[in-house]
Design an enzyme around this catalytic site. Structure first.
Site, PDB file in Angstrom:
ATOM      1  N   GLY A  12       4.701  -2.751  -4.799  1.00 18.79           N
ATOM      2  CA  GLY A  12       3.962  -2.631  -3.541  1.00 18.79           C
ATOM      3  C   GLY A  12       2.854  -3.670  -3.419  1.00 18.79           C
ATOM      4  CB  SER A 126      -8.728   5.911  -1.228  1.00 17.02           C
ATOM      5  OG  SER A 126      -9.179   5.589   0.057  1.00 17.02           O
ATOM      6  CE1 TYR A 150      -3.320   7.854   0.445  1.00 18.89           C
ATOM      7  CE2 TYR A 150      -5.348   7.428   1.655  1.00 18.89           C
ATOM      8  CZ  TYR A 150      -4.468   7.095   0.646  1.00 18.89           C
ATOM      9  OH  TYR A 150      -4.731   6.021  -0.167  1.00 18.89           O
ATOM     10  CE  LYS A 154      -4.302   7.853  -3.138  1.00 12.51           C
ATOM     11  NZ  LYS A 154      -3.442   7.387  -4.221  1.00 12.51           N
TER      12      LYS A 154
HETATM   13  P1  NAD Z   1       2.274   0.264  -1.109  1.00 14.09           P
HETATM   14  O1  NAD Z   1       2.991   1.254  -0.249  1.00 14.09           O
HETATM   15  O2  NAD Z   1       2.398  -1.174  -0.799  1.00 14.09           O
HETATM   16  O3  NAD Z   1       2.671   0.483  -2.647  1.00 14.09           O
HETATM   17  C1  NAD Z   1       3.107   1.721  -3.146  1.00 14.09           C
HETATM   18  C2  NAD Z   1       4.395   1.464  -3.913  1.00 14.09           C
HETATM   19  O4  NAD Z   1       4.831   2.704  -4.469  1.00 14.09           O
HETATM   20  C3  NAD Z   1       5.524   0.936  -3.032  1.00 14.09           C
HETATM   21  O5  NAD Z   1       6.097  -0.202  -3.653  1.00 14.09           O
HETATM   22  C4  NAD Z   1       6.518   2.097  -2.956  1.00 14.09           C
HETATM   23  O6  NAD Z   1       7.854   1.626  -2.850  1.00 14.09           O
HETATM   24  C5  NAD Z   1       6.230   2.806  -4.267  1.00 14.09           C
HETATM   25  N1  NAD Z   1       6.542   4.245  -4.237  1.00 14.09           N
HETATM   26  C6  NAD Z   1       6.199   5.156  -3.290  1.00 14.09           C
HETATM   27  N2  NAD Z   1       6.651   6.357  -3.628  1.00 14.09           N
HETATM   28  C7  NAD Z   1       7.277   6.225  -4.831  1.00 14.09           C
HETATM   29  C8  NAD Z   1       7.934   7.134  -5.701  1.00 14.09           C
HETATM   30  N3  NAD Z   1       8.058   8.416  -5.381  1.00 14.09           N
HETATM   31  N4  NAD Z   1       8.438   6.658  -6.852  1.00 14.09           N
HETATM   32  C9  NAD Z   1       8.329   5.345  -7.173  1.00 14.09           C
HETATM   33  N5  NAD Z   1       7.720   4.434  -6.387  1.00 14.09           N
HETATM   34  C10 NAD Z   1       7.202   4.879  -5.223  1.00 14.09           C
HETATM   35  O7  NAD Z   1       0.734   0.706  -1.111  1.00 14.09           O
HETATM   36  P2  NAD Z   1      -0.543  -0.054  -1.682  1.00 14.09           P
HETATM   37  O8  NAD Z   1      -1.385  -0.448  -0.520  1.00 14.09           O
HETATM   38  O9  NAD Z   1      -0.169  -1.066  -2.682  1.00 14.09           O
HETATM   39  O10 NAD Z   1      -1.272   1.167  -2.386  1.00 14.09           O
HETATM   40  C11 NAD Z   1      -1.157   1.421  -3.774  1.00 14.09           C
HETATM   41  C12 NAD Z   1      -2.024   2.608  -4.126  1.00 14.09           C
HETATM   42  O11 NAD Z   1      -3.369   2.355  -3.733  1.00 14.09           O
HETATM   43  C13 NAD Z   1      -1.621   3.919  -3.441  1.00 14.09           C
HETATM   44  O12 NAD Z   1      -1.815   4.974  -4.359  1.00 14.09           O
HETATM   45  C14 NAD Z   1      -2.603   4.021  -2.297  1.00 14.09           C
HETATM   46  O13 NAD Z   1      -2.825   5.365  -1.925  1.00 14.09           O
HETATM   47  C15 NAD Z   1      -3.856   3.421  -2.933  1.00 14.09           C
HETATM   48  N6  NAD Z   1      -4.819   2.872  -1.951  1.00 14.09           N
HETATM   49  C16 NAD Z   1      -4.418   1.915  -1.053  1.00 14.09           C
HETATM   50  C17 NAD Z   1      -5.332   1.419  -0.130  1.00 14.09           C
HETATM   51  C18 NAD Z   1      -4.920   0.387   0.890  1.00 14.09           C
HETATM   52  O14 NAD Z   1      -5.646   0.210   1.882  1.00 14.09           O
HETATM   53  N7  NAD Z   1      -3.827  -0.331   0.732  1.00 14.09           N
HETATM   54  C19 NAD Z   1      -6.655   1.888  -0.139  1.00 14.09           C
HETATM   55  C20 NAD Z   1      -7.029   2.840  -1.073  1.00 14.09           C
HETATM   56  C21 NAD Z   1      -6.105   3.338  -1.986  1.00 14.09           C
END
Ligand code: NAD
Ligand code: UDP
Length: 337
Positions: A12, A126, A150, A154
């Protein structure tokens, strides 16, 4: 010391950048991802960047058999757990999916780690755990406030990990509360890649710059902020990735957990982001002021001193670099890369 690290969700947005940072720091990385929100081209892109083969396991973090097999065969020293669902609006409509993936996935992972005796974990949390904070900048001591399913997942994840560490001091967990990740890798080979119309500001602005969307809606200009629009602490995804390396290395060297904000400590308004993206892209960025978005928080800015003290973490890249790298990435994608 080089370690073997499992990255769930490593294909991701944040996970892929963290993969690059971990490999650059000399670690041996294994990705587990089910590609529910990632492109299949990512592992190969990672090889292009790192110059090393990407160890990629396709599977679901909720599947105990997949996890047991990984821990049995890979001699994992620590896990960075990114795999989760992350869209606030979707979580309001489909809360059970969020409890299933975010809480069910974490629980299954923790069971597998416990069974394997692997008790070092970095957890993606987050700033959303603060809800509408009483103070900005917001310190890690601010209370939890769930605003949507969501955010609730967290908070629950952090609390589960707190109880686990209390039950068994052999566990050491790094809880990283990200503010607003933005930008892309300097190579323009990986970046944020939303499948639908983006909800978040920076990818939406990028699509307007590309001409794929007609204009930006600025959600309210009557907040109690300098120009009336919402203020956020945007952090370059490469800085964020480096924060994970520091967190992991701290866990592995001390066996002690930590809870830290990862932000810059500096906020930018919606209008400032649009102006910066205009400079970076040299494109016209039409925008209109609309109503506030329901549930929006006026200001999210991190108190960033604990990450500096505990991890020695400092951000290096500012808003202009976030916009420039985002623009390079989306232009590259639009060109069919
Ligand atoms: P993203 O969706 O790009 O990455 C998440 C990855 O997890 C994806 O590649 C998806 O295919 C994979 N995934 C989802 N469910 C799955 C499962 N059941 N089994 C295996 N793989 C699975 O999101 P991101 O922006 O890279 O976020 C990563 C983490 O950071 C998440 O936990 C998100 O909640 C947290 N986060 C993100 C942000 C943001 O703004 N992007 C902010 C705060 C926290
Ligand atoms: N925002 C906006 N128009 C958009 C998307 C977001 O004006 O199309 C504003 C939003 O109201 C907030 C800021 O941009 O003040 C950041 O929003 P985003 O959804 O990116 O992050 P979050 O609100 O989750 O921190």
């Amino acid at each position: 010391m080089a370690s073997r690290i499992l990255l769930t969700g490593g294909a991701g947005y944040i996970g892929s950048h963290t993969h690059v940072a971990l490999v650059a720091a000399g670690h041996d990385v294994v990705i587990l991802d089910n590609f529910s929100n990632a492109r299949r081209a990512v592992p190969e892109r990672l090889e292009q960047i790192t110059g090393k083969p990407t160890k990629m396991i396709e599977g679901d973090v909720r599947d105990p058999a997949t996890l047991a097999a990984i821990f049995k065969t890979q001699a994992i020293d620590a896990v960075v757990h990114f795999a989760a669902l992350k869209a606030v609006g979707e979580s309001m409509a489909r809360p059970l999916d969020y409890f299933d993936v975010n809480i069910g996935g974490l629980t299954t992972l923790l069971h597998a780690m416990e069974a394997a005796g692997c008790r070092r974990l970095v957890f993606s949390s987050s700033a959303t755990v603060y809800g509408v904070p009483d103070e900005a900048p917001t310190a890690e001591t601010a209370p939890f406030r769930a605003m949507n399913p969501y955010g609730q997942t967290k908070i629950m994840g952090e609390q589960m990990l707190g109880w686990l560490q209390a039950a068994n001091p052999e566990w050491a967990v790094g809880i990283l509360r990200y503010f607003n990740p933005a930008g892309a890798h300097g190579s323009a080979l990986i970046g944020e890649d939303p499948r639908d119309i983006p909800n978040n500001l920076m990818p939406f602005v990028a699509k307007v710059a590309l001409g794929e969307l007609p204009r930006i809606s600025v959600f309210g200009n009557d907040y109690d902020t300098p120009d009336g629009t919402g203020v956020r602490d945007y952090i370059h995804v490469e800085d964020l990735a480096r924060g994970h390396v520091l967190s992991l290395e701290k866990l592995l060297s001390t066996g002690q957990g930590h809870v830290v904000n990862l932000g810059t400590g500096r906020g930018y308004s919606v209008l400032e982001v649009i102006a910066a993206y205009r400079r970076a892209s040299n494109r016209d960025l039409p925008h209109v002021i609309t109503d506030r978005r329901p549930g929006d928080v006026p200001i999210y800015v991190a108190r960033a001193d604990r990450a500096a003290e505990v991890l020695g973490f400092q951000t290096e890249k500012g808003l202009d670099e976030m916009c420039a790298s985002s623009w390079k990435w989306v232009s590259n994608m639009a060109g069919g890369a």
